[in-house]
Design a protein around this motif. Structure first.
Motif, PDB file in Angstrom:
ATOM      1  N   SER A 109     -19.750  54.093  39.434  1.00  0.00           N
ATOM      2  CA  SER A 109     -19.458  55.500  39.417  1.00  0.00           C
ATOM      3  C   SER A 109     -18.937  56.118  40.927  1.00  0.00           C
ATOM      4  O   SER A 109     -19.495  57.132  41.523  1.00  0.00           O
ATOM      5  CB  SER A 109     -20.774  56.310  39.362  1.00  0.00           C
ATOM      6  N   VAL A 110     -18.174  55.161  41.525  1.00  0.00           N
ATOM      7  CA  VAL A 110     -17.533  55.622  42.823  1.00  0.00           C
ATOM      8  C   VAL A 110     -16.408  56.828  42.506  1.00  0.00           C
ATOM      9  O   VAL A 110     -15.373  56.436  41.558  1.00  0.00           O
ATOM     10  CB  VAL A 110     -16.805  54.332  43.284  1.00  0.00           C
ATOM     11  N   ARG A 111     -16.423  57.936  43.168  1.00  0.00           N
ATOM     12  CA  ARG A 111     -15.542  58.776  43.087  1.00  0.00           C
ATOM     13  C   ARG A 111     -14.353  58.816  43.891  1.00  0.00           C
ATOM     14  O   ARG A 111     -14.494  58.560  44.973  1.00  0.00           O
ATOM     15  CB  ARG A 111     -16.123  60.322  43.179  1.00  0.00           C
ATOM     16  N   ILE A 112     -13.201  58.830  43.399  1.00  0.00           N
ATOM     17  CA  ILE A 112     -11.896  58.611  43.944  1.00  0.00           C
ATOM     18  C   ILE A 112     -11.019  60.041  43.803  1.00  0.00           C
ATOM     19  O   ILE A 112     -10.959  60.417  42.626  1.00  0.00           O
ATOM     20  CB  ILE A 112     -11.054  57.685  43.449  1.00  0.00           C
ATOM     21  N   LEU A 113     -10.515  60.711  44.979  1.00  0.00           N
ATOM     22  CA  LEU A 113     -10.131  62.164  44.966  1.00  0.00           C
ATOM     23  C   LEU A 113      -8.697  62.025  45.688  1.00  0.00           C
ATOM     24  O   LEU A 113      -8.513  60.814  46.114  1.00  0.00           O
ATOM     25  CB  LEU A 113     -10.991  62.970  45.657  1.00  0.00           C
ATOM     26  N   MET A 114      -7.907  62.709  45.426  1.00  0.00           N
ATOM     27  CA  MET A 114      -6.524  62.671  45.914  1.00  0.00           C
ATOM     28  C   MET A 114      -6.640  62.854  47.429  1.00  0.00           C
ATOM     29  O   MET A 114      -7.432  63.481  48.118  1.00  0.00           O
ATOM     30  CB  MET A 114      -5.766  64.001  45.564  1.00  0.00           C
ATOM     31  N   GLY A 115      -6.090  62.023  48.286  1.00  0.00           N
ATOM     32  CA  GLY A 115      -5.982  61.857  49.681  1.00  0.00           C
ATOM     33  C   GLY A 115      -6.891  60.798  50.115  1.00  0.00           C
ATOM     34  O   GLY A 115      -6.591  60.276  51.095  1.00  0.00           O
ATOM     35  N   ASP A 116      -7.755  60.007  49.057  1.00  0.00           N
ATOM     36  CA  ASP A 116      -8.587  58.996  49.642  1.00  0.00           C
ATOM     37  C   ASP A 116      -7.546  57.839  49.823  1.00  0.00           C
ATOM     38  O   ASP A 116      -6.716  57.551  49.013  1.00  0.00           O
ATOM     39  CB  ASP A 116      -9.605  58.544  48.486  1.00  0.00           C
ATOM     40  N   ARG A 117      -8.244  56.885  50.739  1.00  0.00           N
ATOM     41  CA  ARG A 117      -7.423  55.606  51.035  1.00  0.00           C
ATOM     42  C   ARG A 117      -8.043  54.436  50.368  1.00  0.00           C
ATOM     43  O   ARG A 117      -9.449  54.595  50.220  1.00  0.00           O
ATOM     44  CB  ARG A 117      -7.458  55.272  52.652  1.00  0.00           C
ATOM     45  N   VAL A 118      -7.431  53.816  49.537  1.00  0.00           N
ATOM     46  CA  VAL A 118      -7.892  52.703  48.717  1.00  0.00           C
ATOM     47  C   VAL A 118      -7.370  51.387  48.715  1.00  0.00           C
ATOM     48  O   VAL A 118      -6.213  51.085  49.459  1.00  0.00           O
ATOM     49  CB  VAL A 118      -7.725  53.103  47.099  1.00  0.00           C
ATOM     50  N   LYS A 119      -8.059  50.378  48.527  1.00  0.00           N
ATOM     51  CA  LYS A 119      -7.277  49.007  48.668  1.00  0.00           C
ATOM     52  C   LYS A 119      -6.968  48.865  47.062  1.00  0.00           C
ATOM     53  O   LYS A 119      -7.976  49.059  46.089  1.00  0.00           O
ATOM     54  CB  LYS A 119      -8.477  48.019  49.028  1.00  0.00           C
ATOM     55  N   ILE A 120      -5.889  48.190  46.666  1.00  0.00           N
ATOM     56  CA  ILE A 120      -5.312  48.079  45.543  1.00  0.00           C
ATOM     57  C   ILE A 120      -4.621  46.659  45.215  1.00  0.00           C
ATOM     58  O   ILE A 120      -4.034  46.122  46.447  1.00  0.00           O
ATOM     59  CB  ILE A 120      -4.211  49.080  45.332  1.00  0.00           C
ATOM     60  N   GLU A 121      -4.886  46.011  44.181  1.00  0.00           N
ATOM     61  CA  GLU A 121      -4.236  44.679  43.710  1.00  0.00           C
ATOM     62  C   GLU A 121      -2.975  44.907  43.051  1.00  0.00           C
ATOM     63  O   GLU A 121      -3.186  45.556  41.917  1.00  0.00           O
ATOM     64  CB  GLU A 121      -5.341  43.850  43.145  1.00  0.00           C
ATOM     65  N   VAL A 122      -1.772  44.666  43.369  1.00  0.00           N
ATOM     66  CA  VAL A 122      -0.870  44.994  42.544  1.00  0.00           C
ATOM     67  C   VAL A 122      -0.629  43.913  41.655  1.00  0.00           C
ATOM     68  O   VAL A 122      -0.860  42.487  41.785  1.00  0.00           O
ATOM     69  CB  VAL A 122       0.583  44.946  43.482  1.00  0.00           C
ATOM     70  N   SER A 123      -0.150  44.174  40.275  1.00  0.00           N
ATOM     71  CA  SER A 123      -0.222  43.211  39.391  1.00  0.00           C
ATOM     72  C   SER A 123       1.048  42.388  39.621  1.00  0.00           C
ATOM     73  O   SER A 123       2.058  42.572  39.875  1.00  0.00           O
ATOM     74  CB  SER A 123       0.074  43.821  37.808  1.00  0.00           C
ATOM     75  N   ARG A 124       0.862  40.906  39.208  1.00  0.00           N
ATOM     76  CA  ARG A 124       2.089  39.920  39.393  1.00  0.00           C
ATOM     77  C   ARG A 124       2.977  40.002  38.475  1.00  0.00           C
ATOM     78  O   ARG A 124       4.070  39.704  38.702  1.00  0.00           O
ATOM     79  CB  ARG A 124       1.465  38.490  39.500  1.00  0.00           C
ATOM     80  N   TYR A 125       2.512  40.542  37.192  1.00  0.00           N
ATOM     81  CA  TYR A 125       3.445  40.709  36.103  1.00  0.00           C
ATOM     82  C   TYR A 125       4.378  42.047  36.300  1.00  0.00           C
ATOM     83  O   TYR A 125       5.759  42.148  35.703  1.00  0.00           O
ATOM     84  CB  TYR A 125       2.729  40.728  34.817  1.00  0.00           C
ATOM     85  N   ASP A 126       3.881  43.265  36.555  1.00  0.00           N
ATOM     86  CA  ASP A 126       4.557  44.539  36.636  1.00  0.00           C
ATOM     87  C   ASP A 126       4.237  45.163  37.985  1.00  0.00           C
ATOM     88  O   ASP A 126       3.165  45.410  38.042  1.00  0.00           O
ATOM     89  CB  ASP A 126       4.248  45.364  35.601  1.00  0.00           C
ATOM     90  N   SER A 127       5.262  44.998  38.999  1.00  0.00           N
ATOM     91  CA  SER A 127       5.009  45.597  40.260  1.00  0.00           C
ATOM     92  C   SER A 127       4.668  46.849  40.191  1.00  0.00           C
ATOM     93  O   SER A 127       4.435  47.553  41.634  1.00  0.00           O
ATOM     94  CB  SER A 127       5.860  44.993  41.241  1.00  0.00           C
ATOM     95  N   SER A 128       4.967  47.868  39.440  1.00  0.00           N
ATOM     96  CA  SER A 128       4.612  49.199  39.142  1.00  0.00           C
ATOM     97  C   SER A 128       3.338  49.586  38.877  1.00  0.00           C
ATOM     98  O   SER A 128       2.979  50.827  38.785  1.00  0.00           O
ATOM     99  CB  SER A 128       5.737  49.870  38.263  1.00  0.00           C
ATOM    100  N   LYS A 129       2.470  48.550  38.723  1.00  0.00           N
ATOM    101  CA  LYS A 129       1.112  48.841  38.324  1.00  0.00           C
ATOM    102  C   LYS A 129       0.196  48.147  39.210  1.00  0.00           C
ATOM    103  O   LYS A 129       0.543  47.006  39.689  1.00  0.00           O
ATOM    104  CB  LYS A 129       0.946  48.499  36.727  1.00  0.00           C
ATOM    105  N   GLY A 130      -1.009  48.417  39.313  1.00  0.00           N
ATOM    106  CA  GLY A 130      -2.260  47.845  40.168  1.00  0.00           C
ATOM    107  C   GLY A 130      -3.601  48.252  39.685  1.00  0.00           C
ATOM    108  O   GLY A 130      -3.651  49.137  38.829  1.00  0.00           O
ATOM    109  N   SER A 131      -4.437  47.616  40.155  1.00  0.00           N
ATOM    110  CA  SER A 131      -6.024  47.883  39.961  1.00  0.00           C
ATOM    111  C   SER A 131      -6.717  48.399  41.334  1.00  0.00           C
ATOM    112  O   SER A 131      -6.589  47.723  42.507  1.00  0.00           O
ATOM    113  CB  SER A 131      -6.689  46.531  39.328  1.00  0.00           C
ATOM    114  N   ILE A 132      -7.280  49.342  41.348  1.00  0.00           N
ATOM    115  CA  ILE A 132      -7.857  49.841  42.701  1.00  0.00           C
ATOM    116  C   ILE A 132      -9.261  49.353  42.719  1.00  0.00           C
ATOM    117  O   ILE A 132     -10.192  49.337  41.864  1.00  0.00           O
ATOM    118  CB  ILE A 132      -8.214  51.541  42.418  1.00  0.00           C
ATOM    119  N   ILE A 133      -9.298  48.475  43.805  1.00  0.00           N
ATOM    120  CA  ILE A 133     -10.680  47.800  43.871  1.00  0.00           C
ATOM    121  C   ILE A 133     -11.531  48.195  45.099  1.00  0.00           C
ATOM    122  O   ILE A 133     -12.577  47.772  44.924  1.00  0.00           O
ATOM    123  CB  ILE A 133     -10.377  46.063  44.155  1.00  0.00           C
TER     124      ILE A 133
END
Length: 76
Positions: free
Chosen positions: A24-48
């Protein structure tokens, strides 16, 4: 789903990872995040991970910085 702007100004679609969602980590606009970009579609990723803010109130001040802060306050 979030639109995430990378350091190179590319915008990708970021999904919240299961670990972030389950804790239940809250992510709001303006927050800095670490993201893993998908190797299959570089326009999508997972916020980790949500990075802490630089101007967080959890910063510990030394005595010298408090004296400087007080002197700047008196000037205004």
């Amino acid at each position: 789903m979030f639109r995430v702007r990378l350091e190179n100004d590319t915008i990708i679609l970021g999904y919240i990872s299961g670990k972030i969602h389950s804790s239940s980590v809250r992510i709001l606009m303006g927050d800095r995040v670490k993201i893993e970009v998908s190797r299959y579609d570089s326009s999508k990723g997972s916020i980790i991970y949500r990075l802490p803010h630089k101007d967080s109130k959890h910063i510990e001040y030394s005595k010298d910085s408090e004296d400087l802060k007080d002197s700047e306050y008196l000037k205004d």
